[in-house]
Write an enzyme that holds these catalytic residues in place. Sequence first.
Site, PDB file in Angstrom:
ATOM      1  N   GLU A 284     -13.436  10.170   4.713  1.00  0.00           N
ATOM      2  CA  GLU A 284     -13.962  11.473   5.145  1.00  0.00           C
ATOM      3  C   GLU A 284     -13.529  12.517   4.111  1.00  0.00           C
ATOM      4  O   GLU A 284     -12.626  12.258   3.308  1.00  0.00           O
ATOM      5  CB  GLU A 284     -13.405  11.827   6.533  1.00  0.00           C
ATOM      6  CG  GLU A 284     -13.839  10.830   7.599  1.00  0.00           C
ATOM      7  CD  GLU A 284     -13.341  11.207   8.996  1.00  0.00           C
ATOM      8  OE1 GLU A 284     -12.697  12.265   9.144  1.00  0.00           O
ATOM      9  OE2 GLU A 284     -13.622  10.421   9.916  1.00  0.00           O
TER      10      GLU A 284
ATOM     11  N   ILE B 108     -20.017   6.644   1.093  1.00  0.00           N
ATOM     12  CA  ILE B 108     -20.185   5.340   1.738  1.00  0.00           C
ATOM     13  C   ILE B 108     -21.216   4.484   0.979  1.00  0.00           C
ATOM     14  O   ILE B 108     -22.413   4.785   0.971  1.00  0.00           O
ATOM     15  CB  ILE B 108     -20.580   5.504   3.224  1.00  0.00           C
ATOM     16  CG1 ILE B 108     -19.557   6.406   3.934  1.00  0.00           C
ATOM     17  CG2 ILE B 108     -20.692   4.143   3.910  1.00  0.00           C
ATOM     18  CD1 ILE B 108     -18.099   5.968   3.804  1.00  0.00           C
TER      19      ILE B 108
ATOM     20  N   GLY C 109     -19.598   3.707 -33.388  1.00  0.00           N
ATOM     21  CA  GLY C 109     -20.581   4.684 -32.904  1.00  0.00           C
ATOM     22  C   GLY C 109     -21.658   4.054 -32.050  1.00  0.00           C
ATOM     23  O   GLY C 109     -22.166   4.678 -31.108  1.00  0.00           O
TER      24      GLY C 109
ATOM     25  N   GLU D 193     -11.151   1.429  -2.802  1.00  0.00           N
ATOM     26  CA  GLU D 193     -10.326   0.404  -2.115  1.00  0.00           C
ATOM     27  C   GLU D 193      -8.841   0.680  -2.319  1.00  0.00           C
ATOM     28  O   GLU D 193      -8.042  -0.229  -2.530  1.00  0.00           O
ATOM     29  CB  GLU D 193     -10.662  -1.006  -2.628  1.00  0.00           C
ATOM     30  CG  GLU D 193     -11.959  -1.544  -2.113  1.00  0.00           C
ATOM     31  CD  GLU D 193     -11.910  -1.982  -0.663  1.00  0.00           C
ATOM     32  OE1 GLU D 193     -10.892  -2.548  -0.240  1.00  0.00           O
ATOM     33  OE2 GLU D 193     -12.896  -1.748   0.050  1.00  0.00           O
TER      34      GLU D 193
HETATM   35  C1  LIG Z   1     -18.716   5.378  -5.735  1.00  0.00           C
HETATM   36  C2  LIG Z   1     -17.803   5.361  -4.554  1.00  0.00           C
HETATM   37  C3  LIG Z   1     -17.987   4.419  -3.567  1.00  0.00           C
HETATM   38  C4  LIG Z   1     -17.158   4.423  -2.436  1.00  0.00           C
HETATM   39  N1  LIG Z   1     -17.411   3.552  -1.406  1.00  0.00           N
HETATM   40  C5  LIG Z   1     -16.734   3.713  -0.225  1.00  0.00           C
HETATM   41  C6  LIG Z   1     -17.127   2.986   0.947  1.00  0.00           C
HETATM   42  O1  LIG Z   1     -18.040   2.161   0.911  1.00  0.00           O
HETATM   43  N2  LIG Z   1     -16.474   3.229   2.101  1.00  0.00           N
HETATM   44  C7  LIG Z   1     -15.453   4.146   2.201  1.00  0.00           C
HETATM   45  O2  LIG Z   1     -14.926   4.334   3.276  1.00  0.00           O
HETATM   46  N3  LIG Z   1     -15.040   4.836   1.100  1.00  0.00           N
HETATM   47  C8  LIG Z   1     -15.667   4.651  -0.104  1.00  0.00           C
HETATM   48  N4  LIG Z   1     -15.302   5.379  -1.212  1.00  0.00           N
HETATM   49  C9  LIG Z   1     -14.167   6.296  -1.107  1.00  0.00           C
HETATM   50  C10 LIG Z   1     -12.948   5.837  -1.907  1.00  0.00           C
HETATM   51  O3  LIG Z   1     -12.358   4.738  -1.298  1.00  0.00           O
HETATM   52  C11 LIG Z   1     -12.021   7.074  -2.023  1.00  0.00           C
HETATM   53  O4  LIG Z   1     -12.603   7.933  -2.975  1.00  0.00           O
HETATM   54  C12 LIG Z   1     -10.600   6.696  -2.399  1.00  0.00           C
HETATM   55  O5  LIG Z   1      -9.970   6.082  -1.320  1.00  0.00           O
HETATM   56  C13 LIG Z   1      -9.785   7.901  -2.827  1.00  0.00           C
HETATM   57  O6  LIG Z   1      -9.850   8.942  -1.891  1.00  0.00           O
HETATM   58  P1  LIG Z   1     -10.206  10.428  -2.366  1.00  0.00           P
HETATM   59  O7  LIG Z   1     -11.435  10.345  -3.196  1.00  0.00           O
HETATM   60  O8  LIG Z   1     -10.234  11.303  -1.178  1.00  0.00           O
HETATM   61  O9  LIG Z   1      -9.020  10.838  -3.329  1.00  0.00           O
HETATM   62  P2  LIG Z   1      -7.605  11.480  -2.901  1.00  0.00           P
HETATM   63  O10 LIG Z   1      -7.003  10.668  -1.807  1.00  0.00           O
HETATM   64  O11 LIG Z   1      -7.779  12.936  -2.687  1.00  0.00           O
HETATM   65  O12 LIG Z   1      -6.752  11.229  -4.213  1.00  0.00           O
HETATM   66  C14 LIG Z   1      -6.851  12.039  -5.389  1.00  0.00           C
HETATM   67  C15 LIG Z   1      -5.824  11.532  -6.394  1.00  0.00           C
HETATM   68  O13 LIG Z   1      -4.507  11.672  -5.858  1.00  0.00           O
HETATM   69  C16 LIG Z   1      -3.842  10.429  -5.875  1.00  0.00           C
HETATM   70  N5  LIG Z   1      -3.004  10.284  -4.687  1.00  0.00           N
HETATM   71  C17 LIG Z   1      -3.375  10.426  -3.389  1.00  0.00           C
HETATM   72  N6  LIG Z   1      -2.343  10.193  -2.578  1.00  0.00           N
HETATM   73  C18 LIG Z   1      -1.286   9.902  -3.369  1.00  0.00           C
HETATM   74  C19 LIG Z   1       0.082   9.562  -3.150  1.00  0.00           C
HETATM   75  N7  LIG Z   1       0.573   9.438  -1.914  1.00  0.00           N
HETATM   76  N8  LIG Z   1       0.875   9.341  -4.223  1.00  0.00           N
HETATM   77  C20 LIG Z   1       0.391   9.427  -5.485  1.00  0.00           C
HETATM   78  N9  LIG Z   1      -0.896   9.728  -5.763  1.00  0.00           N
HETATM   79  C21 LIG Z   1      -1.702   9.958  -4.729  1.00  0.00           C
HETATM   80  C22 LIG Z   1      -4.938   9.374  -5.871  1.00  0.00           C
HETATM   81  O14 LIG Z   1      -4.489   8.151  -6.428  1.00  0.00           O
HETATM   82  C23 LIG Z   1      -6.003  10.043  -6.725  1.00  0.00           C
HETATM   83  O15 LIG Z   1      -5.733   9.808  -8.078  1.00  0.00           O
HETATM   84  C24 LIG Z   1     -16.095   5.357  -2.346  1.00  0.00           C
HETATM   85  C25 LIG Z   1     -15.901   6.299  -3.373  1.00  0.00           C
HETATM   86  C26 LIG Z   1     -16.766   6.323  -4.440  1.00  0.00           C
HETATM   87  C27 LIG Z   1     -16.566   7.399  -5.491  1.00  0.00           C
END
Ligand SMILES: Cc1cc2nc3c(=O)[nH]c(=O)nc-3n(C[C@H](O)[C@H](O)[C@H](O)COP(=O)(O)OP(=O)(O)OC[C@H]3O[C@@H](n4cnc5c(N)ncnc54)[C@H](O)[C@@H]3O)c2cc1C
Length: 394
Positions: free
Chosen positions: A134, A164, A353, A376
């Site tokens: 979310e 998603i 290049g 994941e």
């Molecule tokens: C193309 C694509 C396909 C996807 N498919 C799915 C899907 O099918 N189903 C689904 O549910 N989700 C899906 N996702 C979501 C994906 O799993 C999330 O983007 C991912 O879990 C990271 O969450 P966020 O983007 O909110 O990043 P954030 O959680 O906001 O993280 C931002 C940065 O902070 C770092 N960070 C966060 N917490 C910590 C911590 N405790 N310590 C150190 N560093 C931290 C992270 O590593 C990252 O580098 C997809 C995303 C994309 C872009």
Amino acid sequence: MTPLFDRLDALPPLSPEERQLLDSVRGLARDEIAPRAAHYDRAAEFPWDNVKAINALGLNAMFVPEEYGGADLSYAAYLACVREISAACASTGIIWATNFHAAKPLIDFGGEEQKRRLLPRVAEGALLALAITEPDAGSDATHMTSRFTPDGDSVVVDGGKIFITNGDVADLVLLFGKWSEIALGDHNGRGAITALIVEKGTPGFSVLRKEDKLGHRASSTAALAFDQCRVPRANLLGEPGQGLALLLAALNKSRPSVAAHALGIARAAFADAVAYINERRQSGRRIVEFQGIQFLLADLATDLAMCEAWLWHVAALVDAGVSDIGPEASMLKMRASDLAMRIATDAVQLYGGYGYITNNRVERLLRDAKITQIWEGANQLHRQLIGRSFIART
Ligand SMILES: Cc1cc2nc3c(=O)[nH]c(=O)nc-3n(C[C@H](O)[C@H](O)[C@H](O)COP(=O)(O)OP(=O)(O)OC[C@H]3O[C@@H](n4cnc5c(N)ncnc54)[C@H](O)[C@@H]3O)c2cc1C
């Protein structure tokens, strides 16, 4: 050239039937999926041709038990197929792998009636989505706010999901939210997390938008909305409040799967780079003959070989029924995705290049590799999970 990767490919103990299927998948990837990959990427168009071809081979059936219309094969065979398809087209690879990621919890935790009703559709080629993330619940999914309110024989869903995979095309969405009747209490209400299957076309379920992305442009990534969406209570997976346990168990199967997908990208980038530097000449020699380049190649090949061996180790654990493989799965996901990014980046470098020009696929592989380090569980999270696993319980 050294046969070391051919020997690695022979490592998983696949049955003759599984080897035959893998050969068919290789043929499909080579003859149909790979040639279409550049077009679908450029057009950011969902690869329906590829999905149809995958279904013509009946590939979803390989993870559905026979009693529900499937023809289940080993987890190692599944991973080998994911890697082949992903090497040809990473978008198609993740579309198909997402079917597995969303179906596996239903197979492992679904009730008999649910499995009889839904799994034959999966086996026949339904598309699935797994909806956890979310806007304010990414790395820490326990902050999700989607709400499931029981109402007689129905569950009313309100909330939204983002990013998603397959979200706009899925026939079935495995959706996670919080059960309204369970108090949130401490720990962000993790004890309220619940899983529910939502069918395409259910009133109140809509697709808000499709994202425009850096890579995996042919796979769809959708924002979903649920507004008073009424779902039969019979579609609850497990009991209310069991969602987190179910999710964690599911991740142990989906993380090696996304690792196999990343290794497909890594393999493709490595193969392209090696082929190119064996041809390209500068200063009167082939690029591969420069010692500095050989050192780079040695490091990449060694890490790739080690990671692939670990893939088959994890596959063997799953096939032997070992379930507490969290650290092993995290190590595999983290290393495979970091490696995919590194090899794809170095492949572009080795092309010079020409690697930066869009008619060579290493450019696409570089864009496709990046997300594997983020989804994941971003790799920072996996480092924490692995590190934490060494804390002695007192
Ligand atoms: C193309 C694509 C396909 C996807 N498919 C799915 C899907 O099918 N189903 C689904 O549910 N989700 C899906 N996702 C979501 C994906 O799993 C999330 O983007 C991912 O879990 C990271 O969450 P966020 O983007 O909110 O990043 P954030 O959680 O906001 O993280 C931002 C940065 O902070 C770092 N960070 C966060 N917490 C910590 C911590 N405790 N310590 C150190 N560093 C931290 C992270 O590593 C990252 O580098 C997809 C995303 C994309 C872009």
